[in-house]
Scaffold this active site. Structure first.
Site, PDB file in Angstrom:
ATOM      1  N   GLY A  99       1.629 -11.958  12.800  1.00  0.00           N
ATOM      2  CA  GLY A  99       2.015 -11.521  11.448  1.00  0.00           C
ATOM      3  C   GLY A  99       1.126 -10.437  10.881  1.00  0.00           C
ATOM      4  O   GLY A  99       1.084 -10.244   9.667  1.00  0.00           O
ATOM      5  N   LYS A 127      -4.156   3.514   3.001  1.00  0.00           N
ATOM      6  CA  LYS A 127      -5.310   2.791   2.439  1.00  0.00           C
ATOM      7  C   LYS A 127      -6.455   3.768   2.134  1.00  0.00           C
ATOM      8  O   LYS A 127      -7.176   3.608   1.143  1.00  0.00           O
ATOM      9  CB  LYS A 127      -5.748   1.696   3.414  1.00  0.00           C
ATOM     10  CG  LYS A 127      -4.694   0.578   3.532  1.00  0.00           C
ATOM     11  CD  LYS A 127      -4.893  -0.303   4.742  1.00  0.00           C
ATOM     12  CE  LYS A 127      -3.886  -1.439   4.799  1.00  0.00           C
ATOM     13  NZ  LYS A 127      -3.883  -2.148   6.092  1.00  0.00           N
ATOM     14  N   GLY A 150      -6.725  -6.289   3.121  1.00  0.00           N
ATOM     15  CA  GLY A 150      -6.180  -7.657   3.140  1.00  0.00           C
ATOM     16  C   GLY A 150      -6.909  -8.560   2.163  1.00  0.00           C
ATOM     17  O   GLY A 150      -6.881  -8.356   0.950  1.00  0.00           O
ATOM     18  N   GLY A 161      -2.802 -10.687   7.556  1.00  0.00           N
ATOM     19  CA  GLY A 161      -2.484 -12.099   7.776  1.00  0.00           C
ATOM     20  C   GLY A 161      -2.040 -12.765   6.490  1.00  0.00           C
ATOM     21  O   GLY A 161      -2.349 -12.318   5.380  1.00  0.00           O
ATOM     22  N   LYS A 163       0.810  -1.230   0.000  1.00  0.00           N
ATOM     23  CA  LYS A 163       0.000   0.000   0.000  1.00  0.00           C
ATOM     24  C   LYS A 163       0.833   1.264   0.000  1.00  0.00           C
ATOM     25  O   LYS A 163       0.412   2.310  -0.481  1.00  0.00           O
ATOM     26  CB  LYS A 163      -0.989   0.002   1.166  1.00  0.00           C
ATOM     27  CG  LYS A 163      -0.367  -0.310   2.534  1.00  0.00           C
ATOM     28  CD  LYS A 163      -0.504  -1.751   2.914  1.00  0.00           C
ATOM     29  CE  LYS A 163       0.467  -2.085   4.024  1.00  0.00           C
ATOM     30  NZ  LYS A 163       0.101  -3.192   4.844  1.00  0.00           N
ATOM     31  N   GLU A 199      -5.151  -5.273  -5.422  1.00  0.00           N
ATOM     32  CA  GLU A 199      -6.308  -5.609  -4.580  1.00  0.00           C
ATOM     33  C   GLU A 199      -5.930  -5.810  -3.118  1.00  0.00           C
ATOM     34  O   GLU A 199      -6.665  -5.426  -2.202  1.00  0.00           O
ATOM     35  CB  GLU A 199      -6.981  -6.878  -5.127  1.00  0.00           C
ATOM     36  CG  GLU A 199      -8.216  -7.316  -4.380  1.00  0.00           C
ATOM     37  CD  GLU A 199      -9.318  -6.264  -4.398  1.00  0.00           C
ATOM     38  OE1 GLU A 199      -9.740  -5.860  -5.483  1.00  0.00           O
ATOM     39  OE2 GLU A 199      -9.746  -5.830  -3.300  1.00  0.00           O
TER      40      GLU A 199
HETATM   41  N1  HSE Z   1      -0.259  -4.018   9.112  1.00  0.00           N
HETATM   42  C1  HSE Z   1      -1.398  -4.104   8.276  1.00  0.00           C
HETATM   43  C2  HSE Z   1      -2.639  -4.249   9.151  1.00  0.00           C
HETATM   44  C3  HSE Z   1      -1.265  -5.279   7.355  1.00  0.00           C
HETATM   45  O1  HSE Z   1      -2.487  -4.550  10.348  1.00  0.00           O
HETATM   46  O2  HSE Z   1      -3.742  -4.043   8.668  1.00  0.00           O
HETATM   47  C4  HSE Z   1      -2.298  -5.350   6.269  1.00  0.00           C
HETATM   48  O3  HSE Z   1      -2.221  -4.247   5.390  1.00  0.00           O
END
Ligand code: HSE
Length: 402
Positions: free
Chosen positions: A182, A200, A129, A297, A100, A124
């Site tokens: 993660g 985003k 996510g 994830g 992003k 996308e």
């Molecule tokens: N670090 C980001 C989150 C990962 O926690 O949403 C996904 O873009």
């Protein structure tokens, strides 16, 4: 056989290899050809991985190999991801990404470059996510003029806020767990200080309004100042606290901001917990639409990356790829933040009478179980909001209301 290269073999990159391997036959059935991972670029070696032999350390091996048709960039960070993306597009390779930061900062230029070279740049996985939200906006909702979008766009912060509310976990413990799972960025400051959600939101502005607003022009606040007192006071007032990326258009200008907000329990975003994300938008034809799913994830994000790979592969075998499009927003496209107006939550170290005398009529006022006065005001502009109240009362905390 369509040859794919992966840039980055971290959480998302290894997830992408897993999806392409585990669902190989299913994907072949959809594309009409095999997708094969020819190279994986990473600084590290992975001697125990079944992909060990495909790991390379020199990007030139990939960009100079005419067999590679699709490159999935999952490195994170602006550099060298931006330079590698540019080089791949110029070499006639399509690029898909979960990055992003690169899309928010350079997306307009990279889309134009892809167009010039007759290839695709798809992203996308960069918002929400695993939620199929961006393609839905530029394909399925293409007939709509979108007027407003609100989203829980960061899984890490939503996980932290949920843990603080449900189990009384401390901020630090909840963040540590999100890192172990993660979800968090390499530097989790980008999550907890709101920058990831701002990137985003910028991308959503691009797709919803046709103008990519620079993240630097999006007023951004994170969740680090939220206390257990505020979480409890919000619940007593009938709200949940969520980090919300908001964008709308007012008199032809875009208002975009990221901040923690009190979300009324009747709003479906209030019930989104843990790592899940949600995007609620208003189209002039469709009305209100909500997208919901895992926002971070390994496999959920990889699912979206591979969705883009499959879309590009359709183009490689002679089908059509629907491409997103936007321009960079100029200063004239973006509203003066001081004019943005919404209701506010305040928590005060004053008596109810002092608060009523200073504020006049309010939407709600309670004395919390901990003995604080908490209120929801009518809409007030950014220019007036805190300063005018802080002149008269002792403000312990203040947040916007959705
Ligand atoms: N670090 C980001 C989150 C990962 O926690 O949403 C996904 O873009």
């Amino acid at each position: 056989m369509i040859k794919v290269a992966l840039l980055g073999f971290g959480v998302v990159g290894s997830g992408c290899a897993e999806v392409l391997t585990q669902n190989k036959d299913l994907i072949k059935g959809k594309v009409g050809d095999d997708l094969e991972i020819k190279y994986i670029l990473d600084l590290r070696d992975f001697p125990d991985s079944p992909f060990a032999q495909r790991v390379v350390h020199d990007f030139n091996v990939i960009v100079n190999d005419p067999e590679v048709a699709i490159v999935a960039e999952m490195m994170g960070g602006s550099h060298p991801a931006y330079e590698f993306t540019k080089a791949c597009l110029e070499a006639g390779k399509s690029v898909v990404t979960s990055n992003k930061e690169v899309v928010a900062n350079f997306g307009t230029e990279l889309l134009a470059l892809a167009e010039k070279h007759g290839v695709s740049y798809l992203f996308e996985a960069s918002v929400g996510g695993g939620i199929p939200v961006l393609r839905s906006i530029y394909v399925d909702l293409a007939s709509n003029r979108i007027s407003e979008v609100n989203g829980i766009l960061n899984g890490t912060t939503n996980y932290i806020l949920t843990s603080m509310k449900q189990s009384g976990a401390s901020f630090g413990d909840a963040l540590k767990k999100a890192q172990e799972l993660g979800y968090a960025e390499a530097n989790p400051a980008a999550d907890v200080e709101g920058l990831d959600a701002a990137r985003k939101t910028a991308i959503l502005c691009g797709l919803c309004f046709g103008k990519l607003v620079s993240p630097a022009d999006i007023h951004t606040e994170g969740i680090t100042a939220i206390t257990g007192e505020d979480v409890a006071a919000a619940a007593e007032l009938g709200y949940a606290i969520k980090l919300i990326g908001h964008a709308d258009t007012k008199e032809g200008k875009i208002q975009a901001l990221v901040s923690p907000r009190l979300v009324p329990l009747c709003n479906p975003l209030s019930g989104i917990s843990d790592v899940f994300n949600g995007v609620l938008l208003k189209g002039d034809m469709v009305g209100e639409v909500m997208f919901y799913g895992p926002g971070a994830g390994k496999l959920p994000t990889a699912s979206a990356v591979v969705g883009d790979i499959i879309d590009v592969a359709h183009g490689v075998v002679g089908g059509t790829v629907k491409r997103p499009y936007f321009e960079n927003a100029t200063a004239e496209d973006v509203a003066d933040f001081g004019d943005y107006a919404c209701a506010r939550y305040f928590r005060f170290a004053n008596t109810p009478d002092e608060v009523t005398e200073a504020l006049g009529e309010q939407v709600q006022q309670i004395v919390t179980k901990s003995g604080y006065v908490a209120v929801i005001t009518k809409a007030m502009s950014e220019r007036k909001a805190v300063a005018s109240v802080a002149d008269k009362l002792c403000v312990l905390s203040c947040m916007r209301v959705l």
